[in-house]
Scaffold this active site. Structure first.
Site, PDB file in Angstrom:
ATOM      1  CG  HIS A   1      56.471  -3.360  -0.583  1.00  0.00           C
ATOM      2  ND1 HIS A   1      56.348  -2.108  -0.015  1.00  0.00           N
ATOM      3  CD2 HIS A   1      55.616  -4.165   0.102  1.00  0.00           C
ATOM      4  CE1 HIS A   1      55.470  -2.153   0.966  1.00  0.00           C
ATOM      5  NE2 HIS A   1      55.003  -3.388   1.059  1.00  0.00           N
TER       6      HIS A   1
ATOM      7  CB  SER B   1      63.410   4.429 -31.539  1.00  0.00           C
ATOM      8  OG  SER B   1      64.736   4.924 -31.478  1.00  0.00           O
TER       9      SER B   1
END
Length: 484
Positions: free
Chosen positions: A193, A317
């Site tokens: 979780h 990038s």
């Protein structure tokens, strides 16, 4: 008020007129290198080559078995001449067949005429005594187009899976398995979780994925490829009308099995395609598990558990020079999703046909190559991405050292066992550890001090006080060795 409609651009070069033609799709353009091996199996030209193969082998089978009374037997040279129609089928043949199809407006009939042209020319190559012209009308004998197409598609998909897709998939699984063995002992904090949970090892988590993927490749490797040859509605009507004395189901079965396929004895005009739905479901399941791997590895990279080895000269990038992006795994995710969308559609569509025949399967099957292409591209990207990964053990150890509370599971389990063995003071172990650890950060010294106050047997206390999050990995490394 001025118009907001953009002015159309009229002075651009028409890219559709470029020569050589520009690919519309990414698989035949940007990603051609990764998927090119599938062209030999799942392209339109490959379909026509398999049609030629099936038609030629059917002619040879009929003459070898002397199914049609009066048909001449073929010599080995004549069989070789016919089979060369298939083996020599290349760019010139593709162009010629396309020219015939423009006249017939029927793809399978064009294949029949293509072969008959070669048979008519046989005396010029084999001598006037050749018997090939006398058996010319056995080309496409008693066949409907789907007799040829279903066998051709089965051979195409079989070749694509066994010679291209499956070797790539199995190589990737072995690459993942090798990484699992290499890092079997490297401890890592689990997250369930998204929250810190029982520690594991890097290798064990990779082994789970390798084990899942390997199970799917075994299913794909065991796939059946079915075929039929029984006429326009599966009744052998034309066969029996022409040669009533032949055992046509036996002839059909022997021919289909001669091609290396499994015979389907009961069909309508089309082979039912159930085997395709089964195969595509297995490939799609492999894709989904691989998608799970890609998202997990992406997350481990974002946590710093894996570092990416920069490619010299590459840019991550256009504005942030520090970035090394996990593009291989992102690319894989996208292509796996596209592949599965197609595979799911193929599996759902192909098993249904209106009464004895409609043409939905014909158009749908032309997308098989695209479905496998996107899967193969994803496999290639994941393989390349994994090659560029390194495990950051310092980051993993730091993460473990910040989460001593995960030892609460071990301690309360030891208390339960001690209580069952009759040790006093072991009441409510879960609740006591929950009070200590839930929502709190616990340091190593605090955890060891707490263990010392529990009244556990001395050997249990010593074992638990020596335990750290990095050593609380159970038999994770043994599981890798034993079951992978």
């Amino acid at each position: 008020m001025p118009s907001t409609t953009p002015t159309p651009v009229t002075d651009r070069v028409i890219l559709a007129d470029a020569n050589p033609p520009i690919a519309l799709g990414a698989l035949d353009g940007r990603y051609r290198r990764a998927v090119a091996p599938l062209v030999d199996h799942l392209s339109e030209a490959a379909l026509n080559r398999e049609r030629l193969h099936v038609e030629v082998e059917w002619l040879i089978h009929l003459t070898d078995q002397q199914v049609v009374p009066g048909a001449a037997r073929l010599s080995e040279n004549e069989k070789g001449y016919l089979r060369a129609i298939v083996s020599d089928f290349g760019a010139a043949g593709v162009a010629e067949l396309a020219e015939i199809e423009r006249q017939t407006v029927h793809d399978v009939k064009a294949v029949e005429y293509f072969i008959k042209r070669r048979i008519a020319a046989a005396p010029g190559f084999l001598g006037e005594e050749t018997v090939l012209p006398s058996v010319s009308e056995l080309v496409h004998f008693a066949c409907t187009s789907e007799d040829i197409n279903n066998l051709s598609y089965a051979l195409m998909v079989q070749g694509a899976v066994r010679q291209v897709w499956l070797p790539a998939a199995e190589a990737l699984v072995e690459q993942i398995a090798a990484m699992a063995r290499e890092h079997a002992d490297v401890p890592m904090l689990s997250r369930t979780h998204g929250q810190p949970a029982t520690p594991t090892t890097v290798g064990k988590e990779l082994a789970v994925l390798a084990h899942r993927l390997r199970r799917q490749t075994r299913r794909v490797a065991a796939a059946e490829y079915l075929g039929k040859l029984n006429g326009a509605t599966g009744t052998y009507g034309a066969h029996l009308a022409a040669v009533p004395g032949a055992d046509w189901p036996a002839v059909s079965q022997s021919f289909v099995e001669h091609l290396g396929l499994t015979w389907n004895p009961l069909t309508t005009q089309i082979e039912s395609h159930d085997w395709q739905a089964e195969l595509y479901a297995d490939v799609a399941r492999f894709n989904r598990i691989l998608h799970n791997l890609a998202t997990d590895v992406w997350t481990y990279i974002s946590l710093g558990f894996f570092t990416q080895i920069p490619v010299p000269g590459a840019t991550g990038s256009s504005t942030m020079p520090h970035k090394v992006n996990p593009i291989r795994f992102e690319n894989a995710e996208a292509n796996l999703e596209i592949s599965n969308a197609l595979l799911d559609t193929l599996a759902a569509t192909l098993v249904t046909s209106r009464m004895q025949r409609d043409l939905t399967d014909s158009s749908t099957q032309r997308n098989i190559g695209t479905a496998f292409g996107h899967s193969l591209l994803a496999i290639d990207n994941v393989a390349r991405g994994l090659t560029a990964l390194a495990v950051s053990e310092p980051t993993l150890l730091e993460d473990l050292d910040h989460n001593w509370e995960v030892l609460g599971e071990a301690i309360q389990s030891a208390m339960r066992a001690a209580g069952v063995a009759g040790v006093p003071g072991m009441e409510n172990p879960y609740e006591r550890l929950k009070e200590l650890t839930r929502g709190h950060r616990v340091t190593g010294p605090e955890m060891r001090e707490f263990v010392g106050t529990l009244g556990l047997p001395a050997d249990v206390t010593a074992r638990l006080q020596a335990m750290t999050p990095a050593t609380y990995t159970g038999i994770a490394s043994t599981l890798v060795e034993r079951y992978l």
